[in-house]
Design a protein around this motif. Structure first.
Motif, PDB file in Angstrom:
ATOM      1  N   SER A  26       0.834  -1.203   0.000  1.00  0.00           N
ATOM      2  CA  SER A  26       0.000   0.000   0.000  1.00  0.00           C
ATOM      3  C   SER A  26       0.871   1.257   0.000  1.00  0.00           C
ATOM      4  O   SER A  26       0.514   2.276  -0.590  1.00  0.00           O
ATOM      5  N   ALA A  27       2.052   1.179   0.664  1.00  0.00           N
ATOM      6  CA  ALA A  27       2.979   2.315   0.665  1.00  0.00           C
ATOM      7  C   ALA A  27       3.436   2.624  -0.754  1.00  0.00           C
ATOM      8  O   ALA A  27       3.524   3.791  -1.161  1.00  0.00           O
ATOM      9  N   LYS A  28       3.710   1.573  -1.507  1.00  0.00           N
ATOM     10  CA  LYS A  28       4.154   1.767  -2.888  1.00  0.00           C
ATOM     11  C   LYS A  28       3.062   2.440  -3.723  1.00  0.00           C
ATOM     12  O   LYS A  28       3.334   3.344  -4.514  1.00  0.00           O
ATOM     13  N   GLY A  84       0.261  -5.280  -7.168  1.00  0.00           N
ATOM     14  CA  GLY A  84      -0.241  -5.788  -5.899  1.00  0.00           C
ATOM     15  C   GLY A  84       0.478  -7.056  -5.483  1.00  0.00           C
ATOM     16  O   GLY A  84       1.542  -7.402  -6.012  1.00  0.00           O
ATOM     17  N   LEU A  85      -0.106  -7.757  -4.505  1.00  0.00           N
ATOM     18  CA  LEU A  85       0.513  -8.977  -4.004  1.00  0.00           C
ATOM     19  C   LEU A  85       0.406 -10.100  -5.031  1.00  0.00           C
ATOM     20  O   LEU A  85      -0.542 -10.142  -5.829  1.00  0.00           O
ATOM     21  N   ILE A  86       1.399 -10.998  -4.994  1.00  0.00           N
ATOM     22  CA  ILE A  86       1.390 -12.142  -5.910  1.00  0.00           C
ATOM     23  C   ILE A  86       0.289 -13.115  -5.488  1.00  0.00           C
ATOM     24  O   ILE A  86       0.278 -13.611  -4.365  1.00  0.00           O
ATOM     25  N   ARG A  87      -0.630 -13.386  -6.415  1.00  0.00           N
ATOM     26  CA  ARG A  87      -1.796 -14.215  -6.095  1.00  0.00           C
ATOM     27  C   ARG A  87      -1.475 -15.709  -6.187  1.00  0.00           C
ATOM     28  O   ARG A  87      -1.930 -16.501  -5.373  1.00  0.00           O
ATOM     29  N   ASP A  88      -0.709 -16.062  -7.214  1.00  0.00           N
ATOM     30  CA  ASP A  88      -0.380 -17.479  -7.411  1.00  0.00           C
ATOM     31  C   ASP A  88       0.810 -17.557  -8.359  1.00  0.00           C
ATOM     32  O   ASP A  88       1.350 -16.535  -8.804  1.00  0.00           O
ATOM     33  N   LYS A 145       1.549 -13.973   4.946  1.00  0.00           N
ATOM     34  CA  LYS A 145       2.314 -14.596   3.861  1.00  0.00           C
ATOM     35  C   LYS A 145       2.328 -13.758   2.584  1.00  0.00           C
ATOM     36  O   LYS A 145       2.877 -14.185   1.563  1.00  0.00           O
ATOM     37  N   GLY A 146       1.736 -12.569   2.639  1.00  0.00           N
ATOM     38  CA  GLY A 146       1.683 -11.711   1.456  1.00  0.00           C
ATOM     39  C   GLY A 146       3.063 -11.355   0.927  1.00  0.00           C
ATOM     40  O   GLY A 146       3.933 -10.915   1.666  1.00  0.00           O
ATOM     41  N   VAL A 147       3.261 -11.547  -0.381  1.00  0.00           N
ATOM     42  CA  VAL A 147       4.544 -11.279  -1.033  1.00  0.00           C
ATOM     43  C   VAL A 147       4.294 -10.485  -2.314  1.00  0.00           C
ATOM     44  O   VAL A 147       3.330 -10.748  -3.032  1.00  0.00           O
ATOM     45  N   TYR A 148       5.150  -9.514  -2.585  1.00  0.00           N
ATOM     46  CA  TYR A 148       5.064  -8.798  -3.855  1.00  0.00           C
ATOM     47  C   TYR A 148       6.393  -8.919  -4.583  1.00  0.00           C
ATOM     48  O   TYR A 148       7.392  -9.396  -4.032  1.00  0.00           O
TER      49      TYR A 148
END
Length: 448
Positions: A119-121, A137-141, A196-199
């Motif tokens: 969100s900061a980005k 956004g975050l990597i979904r899969d 576990k959120g990763v971008y």
């Protein structure tokens, strides 16, 4: 508004540092401490001290209810969180506000906006601040990961959206490594941060880590106090910081400073903060993250700009305007973090008794430390026992002064990083200023 009594929700050298400023301002202080810290200097020097639990951080320095109770029974009217522990905990800032205690720092909403890296980005993009090309956004899969990497271009880096300190980061150089790295990154992020959120971002291969110190008051004024070069790192942990950066000229400083001011202004920030950038070899720079607190390395900025950043934090929290402040830089400052670690053995922690603890002195020397002879360094917390800061007219003079000061810094009883610093400061790469964040991967001590 003014404060009569400030509780310092921290330990070690930063707790002492805050107390020094409070004493000069005529503000009473309350120390909180764990049973492992009963003989620490911050306990001895405070006007009042309250034991808040056993050695484990989660039962003491991270225990919000006990800290709030300590503030209430001592009639404190504000809390300074220092750095680490609860300093960037939005829930803690929220609890402080709900109980009538002024949190000396930004609001919970500001911390949340900048604490989640994804969100900061997005906030920075909207504010026109340069950001590293990355995923939407975050990597979904795995499919999303492959598509994002193809668009960004290899090498890429996977980063947890929560937390820091290098945990969960994975560099991927080719598609065959991506899915396995994604799983590992998410697993480590979940274990370390409960998220576990990763971008994904483009991996800048030879960057410098350059950060801008900012101050923002409650009246809409944001000022910057130049840059700090923090590129000497081991496993994403800073070891040496200096200002000015050897590679930043006045034009680039103004450009990065303006971006940092825009970043803070985008969330109507309040207090001291740091905007961290990656600086590429072509002088392109990219927003990395914002630290919504005082930094460990704040003394180099204080020395170069002749300013007390803790004092400014307190005055800003009390409602004072900084619109008429004039911060003029002078000279060159370097800080070495003296850690209770053994650099000859992969920087293994070295807690124990300081049988001898003799700090250097003389012109241009500053030591921020909670150490003293007979003090026992506990194994439960960060290994830093001192910060050695030198200031001189030029970078070369500052390096020579630091080497002299390191020779005079005598610690007996435990291993420290003093020998590492001596070797590093004499290396051709550091002396010439030609180093990046990967330098220690090939330096004799750092690569272990």
């Amino acid at each position: 508004m003014s404060f009569n009594k400030i509780l310092i929700a921290n330990r070690g050298e930063i707790a002492l540092r805050i107390m020094q400023t409070c004493r000069e301002l005529g503000i009473a202080t309350v120390a909180v401490y764990s049973t492992a810290d009963k003989n620490s200097l911050h306990v001895k020097y405070a006007d009042e001290a309250v034991c808040i639990g056993p050695a484990a951080g989660k039962e003491s320095y991270l225990n919000v209810s006990r800290i709030i109770a300590a503030a209430e029974i001592t009639n404190a009217d504000a809390i300074h969180p220092g750095y680490g522990f609860l300093a960037e905990n939005a829930d803690f800032a929220e609890v402080c506000a709900s109980t009538g205690l002024k949190f000396i720092g930004p609001t919970a909403d500001m911390i949340r906006k900048m604490g989640d890296k994804n969100s900061a980005k997005e906030t920075m993009i909207a504010a026109g601040v340069p950001v590293i090309p990355g995923s939407d956004g975050l990597i979904r899969d795995a499919a999303h990961a492959y598509a994002s990497a193809e668009e960004i271009g290899y090498p890429i880096i996977l980063k947890p959206t929560a937390g820091g300190g290098g945990k969960g980061m994975r560099v991927v150089n080719e598609p065959d490594m991506l899915e396995k790295a994604l799983v590992a990154s998410q697993t480590e992020a979940q274990q370390a941060f409960g998220n576990k959120g990763v971008y994904m971002e483009k991996f800048v291969q030879s960057p410098r880590h350059v950060e801008i110190q900012i101050l923002s008051d409650q009246h809409g004024t944001t000022l910057h106090l130049g840059e700090r070069d923090c590129s000497i790192q081991r496993r994403h942990q800073k070891l040496i910081e200096e200002t000015p950066s050897p590679v930043v000229d006045e034009a680039l400083r103004n450009e990065m400073g303006a971006a940092a001011v825009a970043a803070a202004s985008a969330i109507n920030y309040e207090g001291a903060g740091t905007i961290e950038f990656l600086l590429d070899t072509d002088n392109s720079f990219y927003f990395m993250e914002m630290n919504t607190r005082i930094q460990v390395e704040h003394p180099v900025t204080e020395e170069r700009y002749d300013v007390d950043l803790i004092k400014e934090q307190i005055l800003i929290a009390a409602g004072e305007s900084i619109a008429d402040r004039q911060y003029t830089p002078k000279g060159h400052s370097i800080e070495c973090r003296i850690n209770a670690e053994d650099p000859e053995n992969a920087f293994r922690p070295s807690p124990g008794e300081l049988q001898v603890f003799h700090t250097p002195g003389g012109h241009g020397i500053r030591v921020d430390s909670h150490g003293y002879a007979s003090y026992r360094v506990p194994p439960h917390y960060d290994s830093m026992i001192a910060k050695l800061i030198v200031t001189a007219h030029s970078r070369e003079e500052a390096i020579n002064r630091m080497l002299r000061a390191l020779d005079e810094f005598i610690v007996v009883g435990i291993k420290t990083t003093i020998p590492f610093h001596k070797k590093l400061l004499q290396s051709p790469e550091f002396r010439s200023g030609q180093y990046d964040t990967h330098f220690l991967e090939t330096f004799p001590y750092g690569k272990q």
